[in-house]
Design an enzyme around this catalytic site. Structure first.
Site, PDB file in Angstrom:
ATOM      1  N   GLY A 497       0.838  -1.247  -0.081  1.00 56.32           N
ATOM      2  CA  GLY A 497       0.079  -0.139   0.032  1.00 56.32           C
ATOM      3  C   GLY A 497       0.754   1.210   0.027  1.00 56.32           C
ATOM      4  O   GLY A 497       0.357   2.335   0.187  1.00 56.32           O
ATOM      5  N   SER A 536      10.947  -3.678   7.082  1.00 55.16           N
ATOM      6  CA  SER A 536       9.523  -2.668   7.222  1.00 55.16           C
ATOM      7  C   SER A 536       9.909  -1.174   7.499  1.00 55.16           C
ATOM      8  O   SER A 536       9.629  -0.351   8.346  1.00 55.16           O
ATOM      9  CB  SER A 536       9.090  -2.892   8.900  1.00 55.16           C
ATOM     10  OG  SER A 536       8.786  -4.099   8.684  1.00 55.16           O
ATOM     11  N   THR A 539       7.766   3.177   4.675  1.00 50.64           N
ATOM     12  CA  THR A 539       7.127   4.293   5.075  1.00 50.64           C
ATOM     13  C   THR A 539       7.806   5.185   6.204  1.00 50.64           C
ATOM     14  O   THR A 539       7.756   6.454   5.739  1.00 50.64           O
ATOM     15  CB  THR A 539       5.821   3.672   5.723  1.00 50.64           C
ATOM     16  OG1 THR A 539       5.066   2.681   4.874  1.00 50.64           O
ATOM     17  CG2 THR A 539       4.818   4.764   5.996  1.00 50.64           C
ATOM     18  N   LYS A 722       6.029   4.322  12.237  1.00 51.48           N
ATOM     19  CA  LYS A 722       6.876   3.202  12.267  1.00 51.48           C
ATOM     20  C   LYS A 722       6.594   2.143  11.433  1.00 51.48           C
ATOM     21  O   LYS A 722       5.488   1.815  10.724  1.00 51.48           O
ATOM     22  CB  LYS A 722       6.945   2.855  13.718  1.00 51.48           C
ATOM     23  CG  LYS A 722       7.666   3.807  14.678  1.00 51.48           C
ATOM     24  CD  LYS A 722       7.845   3.317  15.880  1.00 51.48           C
ATOM     25  CE  LYS A 722       6.609   2.956  16.868  1.00 51.48           C
ATOM     26  NZ  LYS A 722       6.988   2.785  18.315  1.00 51.48           N
ATOM     27  N   GLY A 723       7.405   0.897  11.184  1.00 48.47           N
ATOM     28  CA  GLY A 723       7.034  -0.031  10.009  1.00 48.47           C
ATOM     29  C   GLY A 723       6.108  -0.965  10.706  1.00 48.47           C
ATOM     30  O   GLY A 723       5.764  -1.056  11.953  1.00 48.47           O
ATOM     31  N   GLU A 726       6.703  -6.546   9.288  1.00 48.20           N
ATOM     32  CA  GLU A 726       7.303  -7.495   9.596  1.00 48.20           C
ATOM     33  C   GLU A 726       6.679  -8.040  11.115  1.00 48.20           C
ATOM     34  O   GLU A 726       6.770  -9.029  11.505  1.00 48.20           O
ATOM     35  CB  GLU A 726       8.565  -7.544   9.698  1.00 48.20           C
ATOM     36  CG  GLU A 726       9.417  -7.890   8.385  1.00 48.20           C
ATOM     37  CD  GLU A 726      10.764  -7.050   7.951  1.00 48.20           C
ATOM     38  OE1 GLU A 726      10.908  -6.095   8.225  1.00 48.20           O
ATOM     39  OE2 GLU A 726      11.747  -7.802   7.703  1.00 48.20           O
TER      40      GLU A 726
END
Ligand code: FES
Ligand code: FES
Lengths: 765, 154
Positions: A497, A536, A539, A722-723, A726
């Site tokens: 996404g 991750s 973003t 934050k990611g 994972e």
């Protein structure tokens, strides 16, 4: 005097900490805190590339059809160790439509995982030995059947014990382990910690080799034109792929263009130029035609990376009240023929508060295909060991396993002795337990009859994962004369996404309609750099750069509009692509400003700034599982998973929840079915298909309630993110195994929890 | 050989041994149908043959001469989506999207034969379509929603 333009910062990717040079962004916006008044960020907006995907128009690598394109297939080794004595291509080359073969002499110096491409010395089953190129894939496959090969086979090294034996044959020229094994990492004094413990437990856990099994296999299409090559590759890192191929084919970076528009999953196995890409590029150069090379499913399961197995011997020491006094791990990790040292140890160092921690990891080479990153590499394996051991300790202490975890909550990052940017793990425990009904479920499990055939159990596990991302990452935001907006960045959308959330950040910053924003990704020639989509980090790395670019664009747009409206730029605000003068009726749409500007473009450039100093940025979660075990058949059914996550600000909850569900489902597979089975005598994988290697189907999926504990992480970066990708897989297998222990009163020390393992554990109790 | 794909009869110069998947993708360049395994294990290649879902990788093209074949390109158009496509978008029943064409056609076959499916019907109908991204919970919701939308349509 301006501040320094280039500084250094620490970036952590999959447990590897790197110091990176970073270009300071043109501005550092005020962080979007919890009280920020946001309109587009946080929306459950529809996935931007969904239309292309549901209509079949999204073009994946294997869908690229170029005029005059040839098709390459790979000849693979049927044995695990030995020497090719002869390959006879005569009959294959005689087949109508066969163009050529690619052999060792065509690809000097090109290596994958330390092995020369098409090496005639055989290091693992499935190793590529040559490629055949033909007018169609059909002809190429038929030609493959006509190749005659002779070889001498040798007994392979198939287990860590064989590899580490004193008389073991050498798997690599320098021996059967990387240098300086074991890798020891410690803080405090683990022996003193064990001596001070009231209770100690020791267990040995085993985890399997797991295969990524992305639905889209590895593959590439290459086309040389003049001195330049364009490569379509299913990759998580277009710039990494470009760098790999430029180095291997001795080309300037500017002569290699890598394109990846859509990809059918990566999960860590597609982080650089694939073997398929090297073959396609070499053949395309040789034959002066475009060449497509796509792994078939067997090739994908044999030779496209895997999560390595582990053997984890764990000792924990604790006081009566549950305070951990010592954590000790001795692990063996067979890497296969190569790969990197992503081990389970780090999880043991960072998950819980404990002064005395010692981990020893011995990585081992064997005659099997190389490992690669697989969704939370190391931590997913490590969590199984430590989180199961913690449950065993809780049992020994007669403590609630959740209470034991909360009791040992780590307030600081003990690895580098620094604070966390934000840690909402306590909220995850509390909200997850509440949603799950932890207390009530535990009570009812305790009451169930020990004579019933179906037993219920509940389990919990926690998770930590470095998820701060970092520089370098760049973005450009362009406003067209009709007011539409393009967000350009060389990142990748693996199905996460990313396209959608970058557009949301740009729309938010500009005060634009989301529908007017489009994100363009995946082309090294046209787009500014962004790093691999791994760890991750995408973003948290790219979204801040998009925000800076959009701020710059907005500033220019407002300057242009202010002249048209006869006011100062600071009197303007925008929303839904409409610029209004504060306190007045006057307004202009983006399109009106754009039309007046004509082809004078509004362009904003943004970069990702440094990470905060001496700060750990991690994502956290608490996961709860409920299972039902049939004690007659040994079958485990996962009924429900509740997972509460702290990943900072969530830009689009729908898409983020999709990732949580996906990670949990992969975790269910890892816990229950997934295992590459090796014939240890022959060194051959017995299940290199998507039928025999069992990934979860729609019928295997429990009820999943996965959600985020609200909160922007303003210390991490100015978007507060934050990611996400994972973290959800990390705690799933131990939560399920702990639930099985709760159901049966018996520990299962090895995953996957297949019926025969469960029955075995029941029998030996 | 003559094949009728998405309502259009087409003459294709294909060998008798070629699979429907290979003909659709390589000869007709209808690349919406995906190849995930080419051995009947993953469902990415699912198409409709006379309304029934089938693995095109296990189907010989020559055997389809008298049949109507529907691929994802024939399910709906970007400007006139099939309710299933609409529901997949609204429920976010896709991530990487590679399995999505196959899921959509397997679901279309289900709804055509069972307009009022239960959630378990959906699970059974899609059990031959793997999704490594793990969109399964949302697939169930999307198919249920689409079935409802289609029942509501006149
Ligand atoms: S490609 Fe046909 S089932 Fe996998
Ligand atoms: S959406 Fe990626 S495989 Fe299904």
């Amino acid at each position: 005097m301006s501040a320094k333009r280039f500084v250094t910062t620490q970036v952590e990717v999959e447990g590897r900490v790197e110091t990176k040079i970073v270009e300071m962004p043109s501005r550092s916006p005020e962080p979007w805190g919890d009280d920020a008044d946001l309109h587009v960020v946080g929306l459950r907006a529809q996935r931007m590339d969904a239309l292309e995907k549901v209509t079949g128009q999204a073009r994946y690598t294997a869908d690229v059809q170029l005029a005059g394109m040839l098709h390459a297939v790979v000849l693979r080794s049927p044995i695990a160790r030995g020497q090719v004595t002869e390959i006879d291509f005569t009959a294959a080359l005689a087949l109508a439509g066969v163009s050529d073969v690619l052999t060792l002499g065509d690809v000097p110096g090109i290596r994958r995982d330390g092995v020369q491409l098409f090496d005639q010395r055989i290091h693992y089953a499935g190793q590529p030995l040559a490629a055949i190129c033909a007018e169609s894939a059909d002809v190429a496959h038929r030609a493959l059947g006509l190749v005659r090969m002779t070889y001498e086979s040798e007994a392979p090294v198939s287990t860590p014990a064989q590899a580490l034996a004193t008389d073991a044959p050498k798997v690599k020229p320098n021996g059967n382990t990387p240098r300086n094994m074991p890798k020891v990492s410690k803080r405090g004094d683990v022996h003193a910690g064990l001596a001070a413990a009231d209770v100690t437990i020791t267990r040995e856990y085993r985890t399997p080799v797991a295969l990524h099994t992305a639905m889209e296999p590895h593959g590439a299409v290459a086309e040389w034109v003049g001195e330049q090559v364009t490569v379509y590759e299913s990759t998580q890192g277009i710039f990494n792929t470009r760098a790999d191929l430029a180095a291997e084919f001795k080309l300037p970076l500017s002569h290699v263009r890598v394109i990846k528009n859509y990809m059918g999953g990566g999960f860590g196995a597609k982080n650089g130029a694939s073997t398929a890409a090297a073959i396609a590029v070499a053949l395309s150069r040789k034959l002066e035609r475009p060449v497509r090379c796509i792994w078939d499913r067997e090739g994908e399961q044999l030779d496209a990376g895997n999560r390595p197995a582990t053997i984890q011997r764990v000792t924990l020491g604790a006081k009566r009240d549950g305070t951990l006094t010592a954590i000790q791990l001795d692990a063996t990790i067979p890497l296969g023929i190569g790969g990197w040292q992503g081990g389970p140890g780090k999880f043991y160092h960072e998950m819980y508060a404990c002064e005395n921690v010692e981990t020893r990891e011995t990585f081992v080479y064997m005659n099997t295909s190389a490992m690669s990153s697989f969704r939370a590499p190391g931590h997913t394996e490590g969590a199984f060991g430590l989180e199961c051991a913690l449950d065993a300790l809780a049992h020994e202490l007669h403590m609630d396993p959740l209470a034991l975890r909360v009791h040992n909550h780590a307030a600081r990052d003990q690895v580098q002795d620094r604070p966390y940017s934000l840690k909402r793990l306590r909220e995850c425990y509390a909200q997850g337990a509440e949603q799950f009904g932890w207390e009530a479920h535990r009570a009812s499990c305790a009451k169930q009859s020990s004579s019933s055939r179906l037993r219920r159990g509940v389990g919990v596990a926690s998770q930590i994962w470095s998820a701060g991302g970092g520089p370098p990452a760049y973005a450009t935001v362009r406003i067209n004369p009709d007011g539409t907006i393009e967000v350009l960045t060389g990142a990748q959308d693996l199905g996460t996404g990313a396209r959608t959330v970058f557009a949301q950040v740009a729309a938010e910053t500009l005060g634009a309609k989301l529908g007017d924003c489009r994100t363009v990704l995946g082309d090294t020639e046209r787009l500014p750099f962004a790093s691999n989509s791994w760890g991750s980090i995408t973003t948290a790395s790219v979204a801040p750069a998009v925000r800076v670019a959009a701020e710059e664009a907005r500033e220019r747009l407002f300057e242009a509009a202010s002249g048209m409206l006869g006011v100062e730029p600071d009197q303007l605000e925008s929303r839904d692509s409409l610029i209004t003068v504060l306190g007045e009726e006057k307004s202009l749409t983006f399109a009106q400003v754009g039309r007046k500007l004509g082809d004078v473009m509004i362009i904003g450039q943004g970069s990702r700034g440094p990470n905060p100093e001496k700060t750990a940025i991690s994502a956290f979660a608490a996961q709860f599982a409920e299972v039902e075990v049939d004690v007659d058949t040994g079958r485990v059914r996962v009924l429900r998973i509740v997972s509460a996550h702290d990943s900072g600000r969530i830009l689009n909850p729908t898409l983020a929840e999709s990732q949580l569900e996906g990670g949990i489902i992969q975790g269910v597979g890892y816990a229950l079915f997934e295992e590459r089975v090796l014939d240890e005598r022959l060194g051959l994988p017995m299940n290199p298909t998507s039928h025999d290697y069992k990934v979860p189907t729609i019928g295997d999926v429990p009820v999943i309630e996965a959600f985020f504990v609200a909160g922007s992480d303003v210390v991490a970066n100015h978007v507060g993110v934050k990611g996400v990708a994972e973290p959800p897989i990390i705690p799933t297998a131990p939560a399920i195994a702990n639930a099985v222990r709760c159901a049966l009163g018996v520990e299962c020390l090895e995953i996957p929890l297949t019926p025969w393992r469960v029955l075995g554990a029941l029998q030996s109790s | 050989m003559r094949l009728t794909i998405n309502g259009v009869p087409r003459d294709v110069p294909a060998g008798d041994h070629e699979t429907l998947l290979a003909v659709i993708r390589e000869r007709l360049q209808l690349t919406g149908t995906k190849e995930g395994c080419a051995r009947g294990e993953c469902g990415a290649c699912t198409v409709l043959i006379d309304g029934r879902a089938a693995y095109s990788c296990l189907t010989l093209a020559a055997g389809c001469a008298d049949s109507a074949v529907t691929t994802i390109e024939g399910l709906g158009r970007a400007d006139a989506l099939h309710p299933l496509q609409q529901a997949f978008i609204e429920q976010d029943a896709l991530q990487c999207g590679f399995c999505t064409p196959g899921q959509l056609l397997a679901a279309a076959a289900l709804i055509a034969r069972t307009p009022r499916p239960s959630e378990d019907d959906v699970r059974v109908a899609l059990s031959g379509n793997l999704c490594r991204c793990g969109t399964y919970p949302k697939l169930v919701r999307a198919v249920m929603q689409a079935a409802e939308m289609m029942r509501a349509e006149p």
